[in-house]
Design a protein around this motif. Structure first.
Motif, PDB file in Angstrom:
ATOM      1  N   GLU A   1      44.948  27.768  -1.771  1.00  0.00           N
ATOM      2  CA  GLU A   1      44.976  28.384  -0.435  1.00  0.00           C
ATOM      3  C   GLU A   1      43.806  29.335  -0.233  1.00  0.00           C
ATOM      4  OE1 GLU A   1      48.830  30.486  -1.315  1.00  0.00           O
ATOM      5  OE2 GLU A   1      47.698  32.255  -0.670  1.00  0.00           O
ATOM      6  N   GLU A   2      42.812  29.260  -1.124  1.00  0.00           N
ATOM      7  CA  GLU A   2      41.757  30.281  -1.128  1.00  0.00           C
ATOM      8  C   GLU A   2      40.723  30.113  -0.036  1.00  0.00           C
ATOM      9  OE1 GLU A   2      42.084  32.805  -3.103  1.00  0.00           O
ATOM     10  OE2 GLU A   2      43.836  31.920  -4.097  1.00  0.00           O
ATOM     11  N   ARG A   3      40.560  28.899   0.478  1.00  0.00           N
ATOM     12  CA  ARG A   3      39.524  28.653   1.482  1.00  0.00           C
ATOM     13  C   ARG A   3      40.126  27.904   2.672  1.00  0.00           C
ATOM     14  NH1 ARG A   3      37.268  32.023  -0.657  1.00  0.00           N
ATOM     15  NH2 ARG A   3      35.214  32.107  -1.619  1.00  0.00           N
ATOM     16  N   PRO A   4      40.906  28.601   3.482  1.00  0.00           N
ATOM     17  CA  PRO A   4      41.553  27.898   4.593  1.00  0.00           C
ATOM     18  C   PRO A   4      40.534  27.405   5.616  1.00  0.00           C
ATOM     19  CG  PRO A   4      41.920  30.266   4.754  1.00  0.00           C
ATOM     20  CD  PRO A   4      41.288  30.011   3.422  1.00  0.00           C
ATOM     21  N   PHE A   5      40.804  26.253   6.163  1.00  0.00           N
ATOM     22  CA  PHE A   5      39.988  25.660   7.208  1.00  0.00           C
ATOM     23  C   PHE A   5      40.164  26.450   8.495  1.00  0.00           C
ATOM     24  CE2 PHE A   5      39.708  22.602  10.675  1.00  0.00           C
ATOM     25  CZ  PHE A   5      38.613  21.834  10.360  1.00  0.00           C
TER      26      PHE A   5
END
Lengths: 185, 452
Positions: free
Chosen positions: A161-165
């Motif tokens: 979940e570290e780089r949400p779009f």
């Protein structure tokens, strides 16, 4: 240094905003289309074409745009992302269709390789999502391999979940974040 | 104070294991203070059993902490140290601090004063502590004495010498708590955690009370799930420096870091002992938990089930491992016997249970439940599956529980104020308070077992 990277990311976003609108039509899902709209609207002039400077692998967490990490400065080629149901890493029918297109593109672009990033929405816990993201990337990879793509051309990585779009809350944002994101190398 | 007089009964505190206590003290690998006198130990052995008057049900120790007498340079240092000790003891939640009554000493002119146990008894004090602070240039000399009020007996006496008043004060607090409870105290323990202060997720460290924040990593990537080895020598964590989530083990003494560079992931380490850490790797295909030595070499594979297996945490003796497995579809907590390899499911309430943390003091496991797709909350359950208790609620997402070394408190992350911050609470869920304030979000706290 950090400011510099921030600047690069913003620049990269502005640059790709112009080009990604046409790619979006063919490669991104409908939801991703929506995400890209404000970016295009916010570009006052058509972005100039500049050399594809390698973007930093990781941008700072503080997302420079409302749409966050995503559609995006790294969408280089013609490989579309695939999206997943909540807490699932199995491929839906629409995912399989897109992966067939991706496989066809890879078959006719034999010099290219792809990095598949597995992503999750922000719900649940971070450690579990890191594991789930890997399974999503692996699902996409395995399907492409079954379609005949050499596994050596496909690399996977999980960002959990570290780089949400889309950094928003709610199912519309979450659905975009549950994806396997393709980067052409 | 009259309240305290009600409902007293005589309780016997079990024989204090002074051997264990002194071993703990002597095995501290970073010594901050000089210990000069050891008369406290003799006094303790003399006592053998320490009998205290305890308030029924409260469990709190009624303590009179007298103001420190100042010798040498002025009074300000003594007042400051006084506050440090008082705040430190208060933080533990195990003391009822009683204001020092007048006439504690029948002769106020210094060294030959005699403690008036009658007046201490009249305010229902069980334990009396007092001492003097002598300042010579920058060196502090703290002489402390602790008495059992009802028996008018010296429990221990000790001198602390150094330059840092906080280190001195907390060293005394540690001795006092360990003497009275027989358990390892939180004083000198550390909390490591993740903060986005710089814009990147990096590991930070602070004292048990949130003071003294220091940044430990500058990965300029994503750094996750820090875990300190029981002896405090190694820090294990996941970072994305290579572009993918890889487990790293850093030796905090020589600052050398080994990366467990395998294909796939390295997720959420948990220490079994100071020489072995377990983590999830996927280089063989499925995500399984492996034991890894501190040099990064894999020593064995612990799980073998299709689906996600993550977040190992071990019983204090290392004979059992709790972890998260999605072998039945959704994540639940399982316990595996390390000798037989047999695993059993621990959690049956809720569809999404993750982040187990095994208490260092009791057969309990804290974990995070995602309740019906709503908020994350922290629960505690007995190792046998009984006694499920919810500790947080109606306060945003509460997650990532980690036990204090004495098993009396839990540090966790909460979004109750919007951004994620760190909080502590006691084992019943009471006394929830913010640990520290700093820029960015803070998450994934881990409370050390060792103390400096």
């Amino acid at each position: 240094m950090r400011k510099k990277i921030n600047g690069m990311v913003v620049l990269a976003l502005m640059v790709t905003a112009g080009c990604s609108s046409e790619k979006a039509a063919t490669t991104a899902s409908e939801s991703a289309d929506k995400a890209v709209a404000p970016l295009v609207a916010s570009s006052p002039t058509p972005a100039p074409l500049i050399p594809k400077a390698p973007a930093p692998i990781l941008s700072p967490i503080t997302a420079p745009t409302p749409t966050g990490y995503g559609f995006d400065q790294w969408q280089r080629g013609s490989l579309g992302d695939v999206f997943f149901d909540f807490d699932r890493s199995s491929l839906r029918a629409d995912d399989q269709e897109r992966l067939k297109q991706n496989a066809a593109w890879l078959a006719s672009n034999t010099g290219k390789r792809a990095l598949i990033e597995g992503h999750c929405d922000s719900r649940g816990t971070s450690e579990y999502n890191l594991a789930l993201g890997e399974r999503r990337a692996s699902s996409a990879k395995e399907y492409l391999v079954r379609l005949g793509v050499a596994p050596t051309r496909l690399e996977t990585v999980s960002f959990g979940e570290e780089r949400p779009f889309d950094t928003g809350q709610g199912e519309a944002a979450w659905a975009k974040n549950r994806r396997a994101h393709f980067i052409v190398k | 104070m009259t309240l305290l007089c009600n409902g007293f009964q005589i309780l016997t505190i079990g024989r204090i294991d002074m051997q264990c206590f002194s071993r703990t003290v002597s095995s501290i690998f970073i010594t901050l203070i000089c210990l000069t006198t050891f008369s406290w130990r003799a006094a303790a052995q003399e006592n053998g059993e320490y009998i205290a008057i305890r308030k029924e049900g409260s469990g709190n120790i009624a303590l009179v902490l007298n103001k420190l007498d100042a010798r040498g340079q002025g009074n300000a240092g003594a007042q400051r140290l006084d506050t440090i000790i008082r705040d430190g003891l208060d933080f533990t939640g195990i003391f009822s601090l009683i204001s020092p009554p007048l006439n504690i000493k029948n002769n106020s002119d210094g060294e030959h004063a005699v403690i008036n146990f009658g007046v201490l008894d009249s305010v229902a004090a069980e334990v009396y502590a007092g001492g003097t602070l002598t300042t010579k240039s920058t060196t502090l000399n703290l002489d402390m004495e602790v008495y059992d009020v009802s028996g008018a007996k010296l429990l221990f006496k000790k001198t602390y010498r150094g330059k840092d008043p906080r280190a001195l004060g907390y060293a005394f607090c540690a001795d006092l708590v360990e003497f009275l409870t027989g358990k390892r105290s939180i004083f000198g323990s550390k909390i490591v955690f993740i903060s986005t202060k710089t814009g990147y997720k990096e590991i930070y460290e602070c004292d048990f009370d949130g003071r003294g924040v220091e940044q430990l990593t500058s990965s300029h990537s994503i750094t996750l799930t820090p875990a300190l080895s029981p002896d405090g020598r190694y820090l294990a964590y996941t970072d994305f420096i290579s572009g993918a989530p890889v487990l790293s083990i850093r030796n905090l003494l020589d600052k050398k870091t080994v990366a467990v560079a395998r294909s796939g992931v390295g997720i959420d380490p948990g220490w079994r002992s100071s020489s072995e850490v377990a983590t999830t790797l996927s280089f063989e295909g499925d995500q399984e938990i492996y034991l890894i030595k501190t040099n990064g070499v894999i020593s064995s594979r612990l799980t073998n089930s299709p689906g996600i297996d993550i977040s190992p945490t071990f019983s204090p003796d290392g004979s059992q491992m709790a972890y998260v497995s999605a072998r039945n579809g959704q994540p639940q907590i399982f316990i595996q016997d390390m000798h037989s390899g047999q695993a059993r499911r621990l959690t049956f309430s809720g569809n999404y249970n993750t982040q187990p943390s095994w208490s260092p003091a009791e057969n309990k496991i804290a974990f995070t439940m995602w309740e019906n797709g709503g908020e994350l909350n922290i629960f505690v359950i007995n190792v046998d599956g009984s006694g499920l208790v919810k500790l947080t609620g109606n306060s945003g997402n509460n997650e990532s529980p980690s036990w204090s070394p004495d098993g009396q408190m839990i540090v966790f992350a909460s979004s109750r104020q919007g951004q994620k911050r760190l909080y502590t609470m006691n084992v019943t869920g009471k006394n929830q308070k913010q640990l520290l304030s700093m820029e960015g979000e803070q998450m994934q706290p881990f409370w050390s077992l060792f103390r400096k």
